[in-house]
Design an enzyme around this catalytic site. Structure first.
Site, PDB file in Angstrom:
ATOM      1  N   SER A 136       0.500  -9.816  -1.023  1.00 24.03           N
ATOM      2  CA  SER A 136       0.312  -8.365  -0.911  1.00 24.03           C
ATOM      3  C   SER A 136       0.632  -7.773   0.453  1.00 24.03           C
ATOM      4  O   SER A 136       0.896  -6.577   0.564  1.00 24.03           O
ATOM      5  CB  SER A 136      -1.121  -7.993  -1.310  1.00 24.03           C
ATOM      6  OG  SER A 136      -2.055  -8.694  -0.507  1.00 24.03           O
ATOM      7  N   LYS A 178       0.788  -1.233   0.000  1.00 27.86           N
ATOM      8  CA  LYS A 178       0.000   0.000   0.000  1.00 27.86           C
ATOM      9  C   LYS A 178       0.824   1.291   0.000  1.00 27.86           C
ATOM     10  O   LYS A 178       0.366   2.335  -0.456  1.00 27.86           O
ATOM     11  CB  LYS A 178      -0.944   0.004   1.203  1.00 27.86           C
ATOM     12  CG  LYS A 178      -2.090  -0.990   1.129  1.00 27.86           C
ATOM     13  CD  LYS A 178      -3.184  -0.513   0.208  1.00 27.86           C
ATOM     14  CE  LYS A 178      -4.427  -1.363   0.332  1.00 27.86           C
ATOM     15  NZ  LYS A 178      -5.535  -0.848  -0.495  1.00 27.86           N
TER      16      LYS A 178
END
Length: 400
Positions: A303, A51
């Site tokens: 992720s 992110k």
């Protein structure tokens, strides 16, 4: 699609701040799944998740007046840490609104990076609504986790790093929550090599974007329930859905059992701590949902790695029980000296390693003079457990 030029510009903007995370072949997973698997380890990113790429790219694009007022975000954790760290690099204020159920490790992570945390709402969407109002009242710039071209371009840099290291790639498997990561990756991939398939994987307990992708029409969910909190998004973004409909080849789902087994697989076989959201691609691979890619070169994006240790403990314990490496047995004994000793001697003879014993003589279901004994033990597999049950049945401790 996001213009490829913008993704390359994002790559320059984040250089020196964001790690070019490891990308490596996974032989054990390849053998297990029948695919040629390569792992993109964004769980090893500076904030533990991808992110920061989009967050930093967005904040770097703000003008002087926006910088002076500061930024705000709504996040279950990974975007929050990305925004907090990015803001700290520019010396500006960062307010993060997080759902009340956010794991403490993620809350503390944001605070450690200098973010001001507000806990509000039961899920991301409720936190988001509050953050939007707070932003307006306090003149803060809202940094959306996925509905922003600068953010999506930043996430797309993951694809550039993968393609730099693996020329002969057939598919990239990407976790999907709000759709920002896969929108960025798919935009980059399809403009560089349209023959590479982009496959999204979501949690079945958060089905809004999957249902929307399948029908081509935005659909929201009434609620979400999944251990993959990083992709537990209730409402569909029309912006990311449009990106996905134009560039994503396939979207599949995995359930919490499959996600939990993937977390444990990565921990045991790859020596990697990966959170639920980051494990969904591996879950799809090891549970046969990518069989149509057998023998193909497949990149799987891990992720994020910000896994709550309490959840990890539950996953490990359940995993040990399911794989027959742990076993719990409850028997009723006569409550007198020597009864428990004889029972444990039998388990010793069977090479079962006792790790915990509980003793209950007060349950109202028991006859006076009896006690329930629950034993938690380590075992050597299903055959060993069957041997233990048969012996305990023979000795009268268990009924058939």
């Amino acid at each position: 699609m996001i213009d490829l030029k913008n993704i390359y510009e994002a790559k320059e903007a984040i250089k020196g701040i964001v790690l070019d995370t490891p990308f490596s072949y996974a032989p054990q997973m390849s053998e297990y799944s029948g695919l040629e698997v390569y792992l993109k380890k964004e769980n090893l990113q500076i904030t533990g998740a991808f992110k920061i790429r989009g967050a930093y790219n967005k904040i770097a694009s703000l003008d002087k007046s926006q910088m002076e007022c500061g930024v705000i975000a709504a996040s279950a954790g990974n975007h929050a840490q990305g925004v907090a760290l990015s803001a700290s690099k520019f010396g500006i204020r960062a307010v993060i609104v997080m759902p009340e159920s956010t794991p403490l490790t993620k809350v503390n992570g944001v605070k450690h990076l200098g973010g001001e945390v507000i806990l509000h709402g039961s899920n991301y969407d409720e936190a988001y609504a509050y953050a939007m109002g707070f932003a307006k009242e306090n003149s803060l710039t809202f940094i959306h986790p996925f509905e922003d071209e600068k953010v999506i371009a930043g996430q797309g840099t993951v694809a550039l790093e993968i393609l730099d290291k693996c020329e002969k790639l057939d598919a990239i498997v990407v976790p999907v929550g709000g759709g920002g990561l896969i929108s960025g990756i798919a935009s980059a991939v399809k403009q560089i090599n349209k023959d590479i398939k982009v496959i999204g994987v979501g949690a079945s307990g958060a089905p809004a974007l999957k249902n929307s992708f399948d029908t081509g029409i935005p659909q929201d969910s009434l609620s979400v329930r999944t251990i993959a909190d990083g992709i537990a998004v209730r409402d569909t973004s029309k912006i990311t859905l449009d990106h996905m409909l134009g560039s994503v080849d396939e979207f599949i789902s995995v359930d919490d059992e499959e996600i939990a087994s993937a977390i444990l697989f990565l921990l045991e076989k790859q020596k990697l701590v990966v959170e639920g959201a980051g494990s969904v691609g591996v879950a799809a691979a090891i549970h046969g949902k990518l069989k149509h890619l057998k023998g193909k070169n497949v990149a799987i994006v891990l992720s994020g790695g910000n896994l709550d240790v309490t959840l990890l403990n539950v996953i490990i314990e359940k995993g040990l029980l399911k794989s027959h490496r742990k076993m719990n047995v409850t028997v009723t004994l006569v409550d007198k000296p020597g009864s428990l000793k004889r029972f444990t001697e039998i388990l010793e003879e069977l090479s079962a390693n006792i790790v915990h014993i509980s003793y209950d003589r007060t349950s109202i279901s028991l006859d006076y003079g009896d006690a329930n004994v629950t034993v938690h033990m380590e075992t050597k597999g299903e055959e060993h457990q069957n041997e233990i049950r048969e012996r305990l049945e023979k000795e009268g401790y268990l009924r058939r």
